[in-house]
Design a protein around this motif. Structure first.
Motif, PDB file in Angstrom:
ATOM      1  N   VAL A  22       0.838  -1.205   0.000  1.00 47.52           N
ATOM      2  CA  VAL A  22       0.000   0.000   0.000  1.00 47.52           C
ATOM      3  C   VAL A  22       0.871   1.252   0.000  1.00 47.52           C
ATOM      4  CG1 VAL A  22      -1.640   1.366   1.349  1.00 47.52           C
ATOM      5  CG2 VAL A  22      -2.009  -1.089   1.070  1.00 47.52           C
ATOM      6  N   VAL A  23       1.909   1.270   0.847  1.00 48.65           N
ATOM      7  CA  VAL A  23       2.815   2.420   0.908  1.00 48.65           C
ATOM      8  C   VAL A  23       3.519   2.616  -0.433  1.00 48.65           C
ATOM      9  CG1 VAL A  23       4.923   3.338   1.961  1.00 48.65           C
ATOM     10  CG2 VAL A  23       3.175   2.266   3.402  1.00 48.65           C
ATOM     11  N   ALA A  24       4.017   1.518  -1.016  1.00 49.66           N
ATOM     12  CA  ALA A  24       4.720   1.600  -2.301  1.00 49.66           C
ATOM     13  C   ALA A  24       3.799   2.113  -3.411  1.00 49.66           C
ATOM     14  CB  ALA A  24       5.272   0.224  -2.673  1.00 49.66           C
ATOM     15  N   LEU A  29       1.969   6.335  -7.143  1.00 51.06           N
ATOM     16  CA  LEU A  29       0.858   7.088  -7.731  1.00 51.06           C
ATOM     17  C   LEU A  29       1.026   8.597  -7.540  1.00 51.06           C
ATOM     18  CD1 LEU A  29      -2.127   4.778  -6.706  1.00 51.06           C
ATOM     19  CD2 LEU A  29      -1.235   5.149  -9.020  1.00 51.06           C
ATOM     20  N   ILE A  30       1.519   9.009  -6.375  1.00 51.16           N
ATOM     21  CA  ILE A  30       1.734  10.439  -6.113  1.00 51.16           C
ATOM     22  C   ILE A  30       2.883  10.966  -6.966  1.00 51.16           C
ATOM     23  CG2 ILE A  30       2.395  12.141  -4.367  1.00 51.16           C
ATOM     24  CD1 ILE A  30       0.959  10.331  -2.307  1.00 51.16           C
ATOM     25  N   ASP A  31       3.947  10.150  -7.077  1.00 58.91           N
ATOM     26  CA  ASP A  31       5.094  10.459  -7.948  1.00 58.91           C
ATOM     27  C   ASP A  31       5.614  11.874  -7.738  1.00 58.91           C
ATOM     28  OD1 ASP A  31       7.036  10.354  -9.860  1.00 58.91           O
ATOM     29  OD2 ASP A  31       5.676  10.281 -11.588  1.00 58.91           O
ATOM     30  N   ASN A  32       6.017  12.151  -6.521  1.00 63.50           N
ATOM     31  CA  ASN A  32       6.572  13.458  -6.165  1.00 63.50           C
ATOM     32  C   ASN A  32       8.029  13.280  -5.740  1.00 63.50           C
ATOM     33  OD1 ASN A  32       7.139  15.354  -3.589  1.00 63.50           O
ATOM     34  ND2 ASN A  32       5.928  16.479  -5.101  1.00 63.50           N
ATOM     35  N   TYR A 122      15.331   6.993 -10.244  1.00 64.11           N
ATOM     36  CA  TYR A 122      14.087   7.764 -10.256  1.00 64.11           C
ATOM     37  C   TYR A 122      14.304   9.141 -10.899  1.00 64.11           C
ATOM     38  CZ  TYR A 122      10.250  10.660  -8.583  1.00 64.11           C
ATOM     39  OH  TYR A 122       9.198  11.537  -8.513  1.00 64.11           O
ATOM     40  N   LYS A 123      15.363   9.835 -10.510  1.00 64.79           N
ATOM     41  CA  LYS A 123      15.603  11.178 -11.030  1.00 64.79           C
ATOM     42  C   LYS A 123      15.899  11.173 -12.527  1.00 64.79           C
ATOM     43  CE  LYS A 123      17.695  14.420  -8.733  1.00 64.79           C
ATOM     44  NZ  LYS A 123      18.706  15.210  -7.991  1.00 64.79           N
ATOM     45  N   ASP A 124      16.641  10.168 -12.984  1.00 64.68           N
ATOM     46  CA  ASP A 124      17.060  10.129 -14.387  1.00 64.68           C
ATOM     47  C   ASP A 124      15.993   9.553 -15.313  1.00 64.68           C
ATOM     48  OD1 ASP A 124      19.417  11.121 -13.467  1.00 64.68           O
ATOM     49  OD2 ASP A 124      20.659   9.425 -14.066  1.00 64.68           O
ATOM     50  N   PHE A 125      15.241   8.561 -14.828  1.00 66.33           N
ATOM     51  CA  PHE A 125      14.361   7.825 -15.726  1.00 66.33           C
ATOM     52  C   PHE A 125      12.895   7.779 -15.289  1.00 66.33           C
ATOM     53  CE2 PHE A 125      18.655   6.012 -16.005  1.00 66.33           C
ATOM     54  CZ  PHE A 125      18.936   6.271 -17.347  1.00 66.33           C
ATOM     55  N   GLY A 126      12.584   8.325 -14.111  1.00 66.35           N
ATOM     56  CA  GLY A 126      11.193   8.444 -13.714  1.00 66.35           C
ATOM     57  C   GLY A 126      10.632   7.277 -12.918  1.00 66.35           C
ATOM     58  N   MET A 127       9.424   7.468 -12.423  1.00 69.51           N
ATOM     59  CA  MET A 127       8.772   6.480 -11.570  1.00 69.51           C
ATOM     60  C   MET A 127       8.471   5.179 -12.309  1.00 69.51           C
ATOM     61  SD  MET A 127       7.745   5.689  -8.559  1.00 69.51           S
ATOM     62  CE  MET A 127       7.683   7.224  -7.596  1.00 69.51           C
ATOM     63  N   THR A 129      10.243   3.617 -14.371  1.00 70.41           N
ATOM     64  CA  THR A 129      11.436   2.777 -14.343  1.00 70.41           C
ATOM     65  C   THR A 129      11.657   2.190 -12.958  1.00 70.41           C
ATOM     66  OG1 THR A 129      12.428   4.156 -16.067  1.00 70.41           O
ATOM     67  CG2 THR A 129      13.905   2.711 -14.855  1.00 70.41           C
ATOM     68  N   LEU A 130      11.344   2.959 -11.933  1.00 67.26           N
ATOM     69  CA  LEU A 130      11.448   2.446 -10.566  1.00 67.26           C
ATOM     70  C   LEU A 130      10.451   1.294 -10.365  1.00 67.26           C
ATOM     71  CD1 LEU A 130      13.364   3.369  -8.346  1.00 67.26           C
ATOM     72  CD2 LEU A 130      11.530   4.753  -7.385  1.00 67.26           C
TER      73      LEU A 130
END
Length: 254
Positions: A22-24, A29-32, A122-127, A129-130
């Protein structure tokens, strides 16, 4: 054994898994950026603390250094590059004091490099990719467990006697298939296949490395933060090699 019996015998583990999922999902989804950095930072500091004890270190000043590294990661363009600066600084200070203790470096290799690589991913390729990484590691781990329990017979490694070659092969195959599909949201199919296979392979040895550390330290789990699951490193083990491999591969192939 029916489903109810399985649940009752693993109740803590199941409930912990649900909370973590749930946390993940909420973070994804928020992707901040700040939220992701904060959650990964909390994971990192707990992991660093557990690693200190596995490596036989007790001076909490190293935790302060870990916090400083993570604060810098928020504003530095390439977070994983901070790892090299830290190693140079720590070695310089130790040699200046003529007190070189390589054991002190270990938590700055593991898990620091891995967590910085996760944030860099995350910073280079986005959520997306994570999430791709999570699909690969989770399916490799789950697949290895299911296949190993079903048909596993050949011991994989003395480091982890419960693992079998059949389980490892099954886990890598499943992770490669699911990962190749999940990666289509980020890269071309050919790259997705290569990255998924190599990342799945690295996750297996990431798991094995943490097993080795625990055996050397004479402990069953890295900690007890998660009921039924053990410590933070016990949950992260596969990701700690896989994150480094994935970010290096994507930078080289894209």
């Amino acid at each position: 054994m029916n489903i109810k019996e399985i649940y009752n015998s693993h109740k803590d583990r199941v409930l912990t898994s649900i909370v973590l999922i749930v946390v993940a999902l909420a973070v994804a989804l928020i992707d901040n950026t700040v939220l992701t950095w904060t959650v990964l930072g909390a994971i990192y500091l707990v992991s660093f603390y557990e690693a200190m004890h596995l490596f036989g270190l007790s001076d909490n000043k190293y935790l302060v250094y870990a916090l400083a590294i993570w604060l810098a990661a928020l504003i530095y363009p390439n977070p994983d590059d901070l790892f090299y600066l830290v190693i140079v600084i720590v070695l310089s200070v130790m040699v200046h004091k003529k007190d070189v203790n390589f054991k002190v470096l270990m938590p700055f290799f593991y898990p620091t490099l891995s967590m910085l690589s996760l944030f860099a991913l995350y910073k280079d390729f986005g959520m997306t990719t994570l999430v791709w990484l999570v699909v690969i590691v989770a399916s490799a781990d789950t697949g290895a467990y299911v296949v190993g329990k079903s048909v596993g017979k050949t011991p994989f490694s003395k480091t982890s006697p419960n693992k079998t070659w059949e389980g490892v092969a099954g886990g890598i195959l499943i992770a490669s298939i699911l990962g190749s599909i999940a990666g289509l949201g980020s890269v071309a199919f050919s790259i997705s296949i290569v990255v998924s296979i190599l990342t799945a392979l690295s996750s297996v040895w990431g798991d094995l490395f943490e097993s080795y550390l625990k055996r050397e330290a004479g402990v069953k789990d890295s900690g007890a933060i998660f009921p039924g699951h053990g410590g933070m490193l016990d949950r992260l083990d596969g990701y700690l090699f896989a994150s480094v491999v994935m970010v290096v591969l994507l930078r080289g192939l894209l």
